[in-house]
Design a protein around this motif. Structure first.
Motif, PDB file in Angstrom:
ATOM      1  N   GLY A 179       0.816  -1.217   0.000  1.00  0.00           N
ATOM      2  CA  GLY A 179       0.000   0.000   0.000  1.00  0.00           C
ATOM      3  C   GLY A 179       0.844   1.259   0.000  1.00  0.00           C
ATOM      4  N   TYR A 180       1.855   1.292   0.850  1.00  0.00           N
ATOM      5  CA  TYR A 180       2.745   2.451   0.888  1.00  0.00           C
ATOM      6  C   TYR A 180       3.528   2.602  -0.411  1.00  0.00           C
ATOM      7  N   ALA A 181       3.932   1.480  -0.999  1.00  0.00           N
ATOM      8  CA  ALA A 181       4.640   1.540  -2.280  1.00  0.00           C
ATOM      9  C   ALA A 181       3.749   2.138  -3.365  1.00  0.00           C
ATOM     10  N   GLU A 182       2.462   1.777  -3.337  1.00  0.00           N
ATOM     11  CA  GLU A 182       1.532   2.340  -4.319  1.00  0.00           C
ATOM     12  C   GLU A 182       1.349   3.836  -4.115  1.00  0.00           C
ATOM     13  N   LEU A 183       1.270   4.250  -2.846  1.00  0.00           N
ATOM     14  CA  LEU A 183       1.144   5.676  -2.563  1.00  0.00           C
ATOM     15  C   LEU A 183       2.366   6.450  -3.050  1.00  0.00           C
ATOM     16  N   LEU A 184       3.546   5.887  -2.823  1.00  0.00           N
ATOM     17  CA  LEU A 184       4.758   6.547  -3.318  1.00  0.00           C
ATOM     18  C   LEU A 184       4.761   6.633  -4.831  1.00  0.00           C
ATOM     19  N   ASP A 185       4.309   5.574  -5.491  1.00  0.00           N
ATOM     20  CA  ASP A 185       4.281   5.559  -6.950  1.00  0.00           C
ATOM     21  C   ASP A 185       3.301   6.596  -7.497  1.00  0.00           C
ATOM     22  N   LEU A 186       2.251   6.878  -6.738  1.00  0.00           N
ATOM     23  CA  LEU A 186       1.290   7.893  -7.145  1.00  0.00           C
ATOM     24  C   LEU A 186       1.782   9.312  -6.887  1.00  0.00           C
ATOM     25  N   GLY A 187       2.936   9.449  -6.240  1.00  0.00           N
ATOM     26  CA  GLY A 187       3.504  10.773  -5.979  1.00  0.00           C
ATOM     27  C   GLY A 187       2.922  11.474  -4.782  1.00  0.00           C
ATOM     28  N   ILE A 188       2.291  10.723  -3.863  1.00  0.00           N
ATOM     29  CA  ILE A 188       1.691  11.346  -2.683  1.00  0.00           C
ATOM     30  C   ILE A 188       2.736  12.053  -1.835  1.00  0.00           C
ATOM     31  N   ALA A 189       3.919  11.459  -1.729  1.00  0.00           N
ATOM     32  CA  ALA A 189       4.980  12.042  -0.888  1.00  0.00           C
ATOM     33  C   ALA A 189       5.918  12.942  -1.680  1.00  0.00           C
TER      34      ALA A 189
ATOM     35  N   ARG B 162      11.291   5.418  -9.437  1.00  0.00           N
ATOM     36  CA  ARG B 162      10.045   4.753  -9.795  1.00  0.00           C
ATOM     37  C   ARG B 162      10.301   3.307 -10.230  1.00  0.00           C
ATOM     38  N   GLN B 163      11.424   3.092 -10.957  1.00  0.00           N
ATOM     39  CA  GLN B 163      11.763   1.738 -11.393  1.00  0.00           C
ATOM     40  C   GLN B 163      12.057   0.841 -10.185  1.00  0.00           C
ATOM     41  N   GLN B 164      12.824   1.363  -9.237  1.00  0.00           N
ATOM     42  CA  GLN B 164      13.131   0.583  -8.042  1.00  0.00           C
ATOM     43  C   GLN B 164      11.865   0.310  -7.221  1.00  0.00           C
ATOM     44  N   LEU B 165      10.967   1.316  -7.174  1.00  0.00           N
ATOM     45  CA  LEU B 165       9.730   1.141  -6.426  1.00  0.00           C
ATOM     46  C   LEU B 165       8.865   0.046  -7.040  1.00  0.00           C
ATOM     47  N   ARG B 166       8.848  -0.023  -8.360  1.00  0.00           N
ATOM     48  CA  ARG B 166       8.066  -1.071  -9.026  1.00  0.00           C
ATOM     49  C   ARG B 166       8.668  -2.445  -8.795  1.00  0.00           C
ATOM     50  N   ARG B 167       9.971  -2.522  -8.671  1.00  0.00           N
ATOM     51  CA  ARG B 167      10.597  -3.798  -8.343  1.00  0.00           C
ATOM     52  C   ARG B 167      10.216  -4.233  -6.931  1.00  0.00           C
ATOM     53  N   ILE B 168      10.167  -3.235  -6.023  1.00  0.00           N
ATOM     54  CA  ILE B 168       9.740  -3.546  -4.661  1.00  0.00           C
ATOM     55  C   ILE B 168       8.309  -4.083  -4.669  1.00  0.00           C
ATOM     56  N   SER B 169       7.423  -3.448  -5.442  1.00  0.00           N
ATOM     57  CA  SER B 169       6.031  -3.882  -5.515  1.00  0.00           C
ATOM     58  C   SER B 169       5.925  -5.276  -6.120  1.00  0.00           C
ATOM     59  N   ALA B 170       6.695  -5.530  -7.181  1.00  0.00           N
ATOM     60  CA  ALA B 170       6.645  -6.845  -7.822  1.00  0.00           C
ATOM     61  C   ALA B 170       7.106  -7.933  -6.864  1.00  0.00           C
ATOM     62  N   SER B 171       8.194  -7.673  -6.135  1.00  0.00           N
ATOM     63  CA  SER B 171       8.686  -8.663  -5.169  1.00  0.00           C
ATOM     64  C   SER B 171       7.695  -8.860  -4.036  1.00  0.00           C
ATOM     65  N   GLY B 172       7.095  -7.758  -3.578  1.00  0.00           N
ATOM     66  CA  GLY B 172       6.116  -7.864  -2.505  1.00  0.00           C
ATOM     67  C   GLY B 172       4.888  -8.658  -2.922  1.00  0.00           C
ATOM     68  N   LYS B 173       4.423  -8.430  -4.160  1.00  0.00           N
ATOM     69  CA  LYS B 173       3.259  -9.176  -4.654  1.00  0.00           C
ATOM     70  C   LYS B 173       3.583 -10.655  -4.817  1.00  0.00           C
ATOM     71  N   HIS B 174       4.822 -10.942  -5.254  1.00  0.00           N
ATOM     72  CA  HIS B 174       5.222 -12.343  -5.365  1.00  0.00           C
ATOM     73  C   HIS B 174       5.232 -13.010  -4.001  1.00  0.00           C
ATOM     74  N   LEU B 175       5.788 -12.332  -3.013  1.00  0.00           N
ATOM     75  CA  LEU B 175       5.826 -12.884  -1.661  1.00  0.00           C
ATOM     76  C   LEU B 175       4.419 -13.009  -1.092  1.00  0.00           C
ATOM     77  N   LEU B 176       3.568 -12.029  -1.372  1.00  0.00           N
ATOM     78  CA  LEU B 176       2.196 -12.100  -0.886  1.00  0.00           C
ATOM     79  C   LEU B 176       1.457 -13.289  -1.510  1.00  0.00           C
ATOM     80  N   GLY B 177       1.737 -13.565  -2.770  1.00  0.00           N
ATOM     81  CA  GLY B 177       1.129 -14.722  -3.416  1.00  0.00           C
ATOM     82  C   GLY B 177       1.535 -16.021  -2.737  1.00  0.00           C
ATOM     83  N   LEU B 178       2.820 -16.146  -2.376  1.00  0.00           N
ATOM     84  CA  LEU B 178       3.273 -17.346  -1.670  1.00  0.00           C
ATOM     85  C   LEU B 178       2.607 -17.475  -0.304  1.00  0.00           C
ATOM     86  N   VAL B 179       2.502 -16.341   0.391  1.00  0.00           N
ATOM     87  CA  VAL B 179       1.861 -16.357   1.706  1.00  0.00           C
ATOM     88  C   VAL B 179       0.395 -16.761   1.579  1.00  0.00           C
ATOM     89  N   ASN B 180      -0.294 -16.255   0.567  1.00  0.00           N
ATOM     90  CA  ASN B 180      -1.701 -16.607   0.369  1.00  0.00           C
ATOM     91  C   ASN B 180      -1.856 -18.093   0.061  1.00  0.00           C
TER      92      ASN B 180
END
Length: 345
Positions: free
Chosen positions: A126-136, A144-162
């Motif tokens: 959620g925070y990564a998405e807010l940063l990507d939207l330019g809220i901060a 932005r590229q590094q932030l998207r990598r963070i989001s991709a890794s987080g979504k992958h990990l979230l998928g494993l957890v689910n």
């Protein structure tokens, strides 16, 4: 029986027959011969037959005595075997209960830990998405590229957890599924849409066959059916370096069969059932080409069976590919009210 000799001699008898009860209950031939082999037969005990008058033990009397001893030995052997069987059964039952309790404890632990992991992961995403939207504030292209990598890794990990959470719920009997009527085209379309980005990334053609599915309806849980198809398609794409993955529907009188075929490396016959075990893959080496925790197929089969169907390997050939099949019933898998949730254990 030297220790009993004096007691036997003290009895008021002029003839004595001592019948050894052989340990295996079937050494009458050796005993009948009266040789050293018979004397060396392990004995459970003996029967002492005394006579007040002198006796001449002829062949018939000797045969009767040996048959009596043999019957006694067999009765003792059967009693001991029964006792051993009862002990083994009790031990097996205790081991089964212990295994079930351990498995239940494992499932409870995985469910709790998965839930606790998912909460902070969702916050990170959620925070990564807010940063990507330019809220901060504005971001550079590199940020932005590094932030998207963070989001991709987080979504992958979230998928494993689910996946771990769902598997733990299934094993603990806490996963609820619904029995409703749905078009078979719905989960096909959704699963292909969700898997297409991975297929495009790997350069694999993903080809659904939907004409037959548009007029077919099945009975089950729409979300779980879609989840199973996504797991099967993702697994097929992941193991296909080049070629294509096909998804087609084959209806019959009792079930709806979804077939997922790939042109991957294939599965060896001895690995076909092992790949459905949690945390197992056909390639267990550290240098395996496809990643993942090995939960997708295990979870797909468990969910399909909760829906009254199954997931299995229909065909596989080394170097040519594999075809998986997932069945869901056209009718209710259990007698229950329509369009109502049901908890399966």
């Amino acid at each position: 029986y030297p220790a009993r000799a004096s007691a036997i001699r003290a009895l008021a008898q002029d003839s004595v027959a001592v019948l050894p009860i052989a340990g295996d209950g079937a050494r009458d031939a050796a005993d009948h011969a009266g040789n050293a082999a018979g004397a060396a037969t392990p004995a459970l005990g003996g029967i002492v037959v005394g006579f007040r008058t002198p006796q001449r033990f002829d062949a018939d009397t000797r045969a009767f005595f040996l048959a009596l001893a043999q019957q006694c030995a067999q009765a003792i052997a059967r009693a001991r075997a029964y006792d051993a069987e009862q002990v083994a059964r009790l031990e097996a039952e205790a081991a089964r209960r212990a295994a079930e309790e351990a498995n239940q404890a494992k499932s409870e632990f995985l469910a709790v830990m998965s839930h606790e992991l998912r909460t902070p992961l969702n916050a990170v995403l959620g925070y990564a998405e807010l940063l990507d939207l330019g809220i901060a504030g504005p971001l550079t292209d590199a940020q932005r590229q590094q932030l998207r990598r963070i989001s991709a890794s987080g979504k992958h990990l979230l998928g494993l957890v689910n996946e771990i959470l769902d598997l733990a719920k299934v094993e603990a009997g806490r996963l609820e599924v619904r029995s409703e009527t749905h078009s078979a085209w719905g989960p096909i379309e959704a699963a292909v849409m969700l898997t297409m980005p991975l297929a495009e990334e790997r350069g694999v053609a993903l080809r659904p066959t939907g004409d037959a599915a548009r007029g077919v309806y099945f009975r089950g849980d729409l979300d779980r059916t879609r989840q199973i198809l996504v797991n099967l398609l993702s697994n097929a794409v992941k193991f296909t370096e080049r070629g294509e993955v096909r998804l087609r529907l084959v209806p019959d009188n009792a079930d709806v069969l979804f077939e997922v075929s790939d042109t991957g490396p294939g599965i060896a016959p001895e690995q076909v059932e092992l790949i459905f075990e949690p945390f197992r893959q056909a390639d267990q080496t550290l240098t395996r080409r496809a990643g993942g925790a090995g939960l997708g197929l295990a979870l797909a089969r468990q969910l399909a069976r909760l829906l009254g169907g199954d997931v299995r390997v229909l065909a596989s050939e080394i170097g040519l590919g594999t075809t998986f099949g997932m069945t869901v019933p056209l009718r209710l898998p259990h007698a229950q009210a329509a369009d109502t949730p049901a908890r399966h254990t």
